[in-house]
Scaffold this motif. Sequence first.
Motif, PDB file in Angstrom:
ATOM      1  N   MET A   5      65.265 -33.919 107.916  1.00  0.00           N
ATOM      2  CA  MET A   5      64.545 -33.860 109.192  1.00  0.00           C
ATOM      3  C   MET A   5      65.529 -34.011 110.340  1.00  0.00           C
ATOM      4  SD  MET A   5      62.802 -37.670 109.311  1.00  0.00           S
ATOM      5  CE  MET A   5      63.827 -39.153 109.430  1.00  0.00           C
ATOM      6  N   GLN A   6      65.093 -33.607 111.521  1.00  0.00           N
ATOM      7  CA  GLN A   6      65.845 -33.847 112.746  1.00  0.00           C
ATOM      8  C   GLN A   6      65.453 -35.209 113.306  1.00  0.00           C
ATOM      9  OE1 GLN A   6      68.052 -31.288 114.754  1.00  0.00           O
ATOM     10  NE2 GLN A   6      68.316 -31.246 112.536  1.00  0.00           N
ATOM     11  N   ALA A   7      66.418 -35.920 113.886  1.00  0.00           N
ATOM     12  CA  ALA A   7      66.166 -37.237 114.449  1.00  0.00           C
ATOM     13  C   ALA A   7      67.020 -37.427 115.692  1.00  0.00           C
ATOM     14  CB  ALA A   7      66.472 -38.330 113.428  1.00  0.00           C
ATOM     15  N   ALA A   8      66.494 -38.166 116.674  1.00  0.00           N
ATOM     16  CA  ALA A   8      67.161 -38.361 117.959  1.00  0.00           C
ATOM     17  C   ALA A   8      67.813 -39.736 118.043  1.00  0.00           C
ATOM     18  CB  ALA A   8      66.164 -38.192 119.095  1.00  0.00           C
ATOM     19  N   TYR A   9      69.038 -39.746 118.531  1.00  0.00           N
ATOM     20  CA  TYR A   9      69.807 -40.968 118.738  1.00  0.00           C
ATOM     21  C   TYR A   9      70.264 -41.035 120.193  1.00  0.00           C
ATOM     22  CZ  TYR A   9      70.109 -41.133 113.623  1.00  0.00           C
ATOM     23  OH  TYR A   9      69.807 -41.164 112.282  1.00  0.00           O
ATOM     24  N   VAL A  16      71.095 -37.374 124.701  1.00  0.00           N
ATOM     25  CA  VAL A  16      70.417 -37.594 123.419  1.00  0.00           C
ATOM     26  C   VAL A  16      71.101 -36.720 122.381  1.00  0.00           C
ATOM     27  CG1 VAL A  16      68.215 -37.527 122.181  1.00  0.00           C
ATOM     28  CG2 VAL A  16      68.241 -37.969 124.650  1.00  0.00           C
ATOM     29  N   GLU A  17      71.330 -37.281 121.198  1.00  0.00           N
ATOM     30  CA  GLU A  17      71.935 -36.527 120.100  1.00  0.00           C
ATOM     31  C   GLU A  17      70.889 -36.270 119.023  1.00  0.00           C
ATOM     32  OE1 GLU A  17      75.302 -38.535 118.503  1.00  0.00           O
ATOM     33  OE2 GLU A  17      76.482 -38.404 120.361  1.00  0.00           O
ATOM     34  N   LEU A  18      70.749 -35.009 118.627  1.00  0.00           N
ATOM     35  CA  LEU A  18      69.885 -34.649 117.503  1.00  0.00           C
ATOM     36  C   LEU A  18      70.739 -34.500 116.259  1.00  0.00           C
ATOM     37  CD1 LEU A  18      67.213 -32.054 118.721  1.00  0.00           C
ATOM     38  CD2 LEU A  18      66.788 -34.279 117.658  1.00  0.00           C
ATOM     39  N   VAL A  63      70.335 -46.765 115.772  1.00  0.00           N
ATOM     40  CA  VAL A  63      69.314 -46.239 114.866  1.00  0.00           C
ATOM     41  C   VAL A  63      68.572 -45.070 115.530  1.00  0.00           C
ATOM     42  CG1 VAL A  63      69.008 -48.467 113.738  1.00  0.00           C
ATOM     43  CG2 VAL A  63      67.615 -47.903 115.738  1.00  0.00           C
ATOM     44  N   ILE A  64      67.669 -44.429 114.776  1.00  0.00           N
ATOM     45  CA  ILE A  64      66.816 -43.399 115.357  1.00  0.00           C
ATOM     46  C   ILE A  64      65.981 -44.043 116.463  1.00  0.00           C
ATOM     47  CG2 ILE A  64      64.918 -41.777 114.928  1.00  0.00           C
ATOM     48  CD1 ILE A  64      65.911 -41.638 112.002  1.00  0.00           C
ATOM     49  N   ALA A  65      65.928 -43.390 117.625  1.00  0.00           N
ATOM     50  CA  ALA A  65      65.264 -43.952 118.800  1.00  0.00           C
ATOM     51  C   ALA A  65      63.743 -43.884 118.662  1.00  0.00           C
ATOM     52  CB  ALA A  65      65.721 -43.218 120.056  1.00  0.00           C
ATOM     53  N   GLY A  66      63.063 -44.542 119.612  1.00  0.00           N
ATOM     54  CA  GLY A  66      61.611 -44.409 119.712  1.00  0.00           C
ATOM     55  C   GLY A  66      60.849 -45.582 119.146  1.00  0.00           C
ATOM     56  N   HIS A  67      60.232 -46.385 120.022  1.00  0.00           N
ATOM     57  CA  HIS A  67      59.480 -47.556 119.530  1.00  0.00           C
ATOM     58  C   HIS A  67      58.001 -47.503 119.900  1.00  0.00           C
ATOM     59  CE1 HIS A  67      60.638 -49.096 123.617  1.00  0.00           C
ATOM     60  NE2 HIS A  67      59.429 -49.667 123.559  1.00  0.00           N
ATOM     61  N   GLU A  68      57.479 -46.313 120.173  1.00  0.00           N
ATOM     62  CA  GLU A  68      56.047 -46.178 120.454  1.00  0.00           C
ATOM     63  C   GLU A  68      55.459 -45.133 119.500  1.00  0.00           C
ATOM     64  OE1 GLU A  68      55.527 -45.511 124.654  1.00  0.00           O
ATOM     65  OE2 GLU A  68      56.309 -47.478 125.163  1.00  0.00           O
ATOM     66  N   PRO A  69      55.335 -45.488 118.210  1.00  0.00           N
ATOM     67  CA  PRO A  69      54.986 -44.505 117.185  1.00  0.00           C
ATOM     68  C   PRO A  69      53.493 -44.460 116.853  1.00  0.00           C
ATOM     69  CG  PRO A  69      56.426 -46.282 116.338  1.00  0.00           C
ATOM     70  CD  PRO A  69      55.785 -46.740 117.596  1.00  0.00           C
ATOM     71  N   CYS A  70      53.044 -43.250 116.547  1.00  0.00           N
ATOM     72  CA  CYS A  70      51.713 -43.091 115.980  1.00  0.00           C
ATOM     73  C   CYS A  70      51.740 -41.871 115.068  1.00  0.00           C
ATOM     74  CB  CYS A  70      50.685 -42.896 117.082  1.00  0.00           C
ATOM     75  SG  CYS A  70      48.975 -43.047 116.515  1.00  0.00           S
ATOM     76  N   GLY A  71      51.146 -42.003 113.899  1.00  0.00           N
ATOM     77  CA  GLY A  71      51.201 -40.890 112.958  1.00  0.00           C
ATOM     78  C   GLY A  71      50.244 -41.068 111.800  1.00  0.00           C
ATOM     79  N   GLN A  72      50.470 -40.259 110.777  1.00  0.00           N
ATOM     80  CA  GLN A  72      49.601 -40.239 109.597  1.00  0.00           C
ATOM     81  C   GLN A  72      50.424 -40.560 108.360  1.00  0.00           C
ATOM     82  OE1 GLN A  72      47.677 -36.450 108.765  1.00  0.00           O
ATOM     83  NE2 GLN A  72      45.851 -37.523 108.051  1.00  0.00           N
ATOM     84  N   ILE A  73      49.875 -41.396 107.496  1.00  0.00           N
ATOM     85  CA  ILE A  73      50.594 -41.794 106.284  1.00  0.00           C
ATOM     86  C   ILE A  73      50.632 -40.627 105.295  1.00  0.00           C
ATOM     87  CG2 ILE A  73      50.596 -43.363 104.297  1.00  0.00           C
ATOM     88  CD1 ILE A  73      49.211 -45.436 106.073  1.00  0.00           C
TER      89      ILE A  73
END
Length: 364
Positions: A5-9, A16-18, A63-73
Motif C-alpha cells: 500500500m501507499q502511506a504518507a510520512y 509529505v513523502e509517499l 511513523v505513518i501519519a494521521g491520527h483521526e482514523p475511521c474505517g471498516q474492519i
Amino acid sequence: MQRAMQAAYLPGNSTVELRTVPVPVPSHGEVLLRIKASTICGSDIRAIYHEHLGKGPEGYQGVIAGHEPCGQIVEVGPGCRRFNVGDRVIVYHISGCGVCNDCRRGYMISCTSQKYRRAYGWQRDGAMAGYMLAEEKDLIALPDQLSYADGAQVACGFGTVYEGIEKIGISGDHSVLITGLGPVGLAAAAIARKLGAQKIIGIDVVEERLKLAKDMGLCDETLASGADNVSQVKDLTGGFGVERAVECSANAAARATAVRATRKWGRIVFIGEGGGVQLNPSPDLIHDQKTIYGSWVTSTWLMEELTERLVRWGLHPADIITHRFALSQVSDAYALMASGKCGKVAVCFDEELQATSAEGMNRK
C-alpha cells in the motif's frame, strides 16, 4: 487483498513523502482496517508537518501519519472479543497501557506508561494509508447513521470539543464565545448550537474562517481578531460578557480575550494547544468568580456517548469538511490545512472520496 500500500510520512520540512509499504497483519487483540477517511489535525501541522517540535506524547517517531482514523474492519487477529470483519469503527487515537489509573477511567490520552502509551500517527502507524492496524480496545463503534467522514472527526476534533463543553456545561441560558474558528472552533460552535446556546460569537484572524462560520450558520456574530474584542463581545451581550467561552486558538491574546470577555461567575475552557497567556488573577478571575478549565482530548466512554448524541441531534461532523483529497494528493491536503484558509481537510478512500463536502451544518 493487496499486500502492499501507499502511506504518507511527514519529514518535518513542510512536505509529505509517499512510500510503498507492506499491508500489516493483525496480531493478538488487533484488527486491520480499510481506512475510509483520515482527517488532518492542527496538531499535525503545529508539531510535525513544518518541523518536528513535539516531545513526549507529541514526539513524532517517523511513523505513518494521521491520527483521526475511521474505517471498516477487514481482518481480525486472535483474541478479539467484540468487533468483527465488516464492522465500521472509529479509532480513539491514543493506545494506552490499559491498566494505569487514567486508562481505567477511559482517558488513554493521559496514560502514564512511557513504555506502552503510543498515539496513532505519532508513535505508531496512523491512518494516512490504505490500511491500518488498531488495537481492539481503542475502537468505537460507528453508528449506521454516521458516515466514515463523520467518524474521523469524532476521533479527535469533535471528541475533544465535546469533552471541553461537558466540563463547562452549555445550555439555552448561555451566550458563548469561541476564540479560534479552525475545525475545532467550528466543531465547538456546532455542538454549542445543538445544546441550545442563546448566542454564539466567534473570533478569528483569518477572514475565510470568519466567513465559513457565518455561512454555515454556526456563529451568530463573528469578529476579526483585534484589540477591541473584549468590548465588542460585551456590546453584543448587553454589557455583561458571555456566560461560557471556548478557547481553541492557543493564541495568547485570544486566551486573554476569552477570560476577560466572560461575565462574572462564567466558565472558560482552554482547548487549543501550545502558546502562553498573561493574566492578572485578581481582576481577571478571582474578583469575578470565574473558573478556567483545561481539557485534553476525551475519554473512550465520552466518545461513545458523543456518537449517540450526534445521531440524536442529526449533526454530521463531516459537514465542516471543505476539501477532500485522494491519498495521491496528500501533499496538497497538508499544504491547504497549513494555510488555514479552509475548514476541515480530509484524505478519503472509496465511497468517502466520492462524497461531496456539504455547505453548512444542515444535511443535504
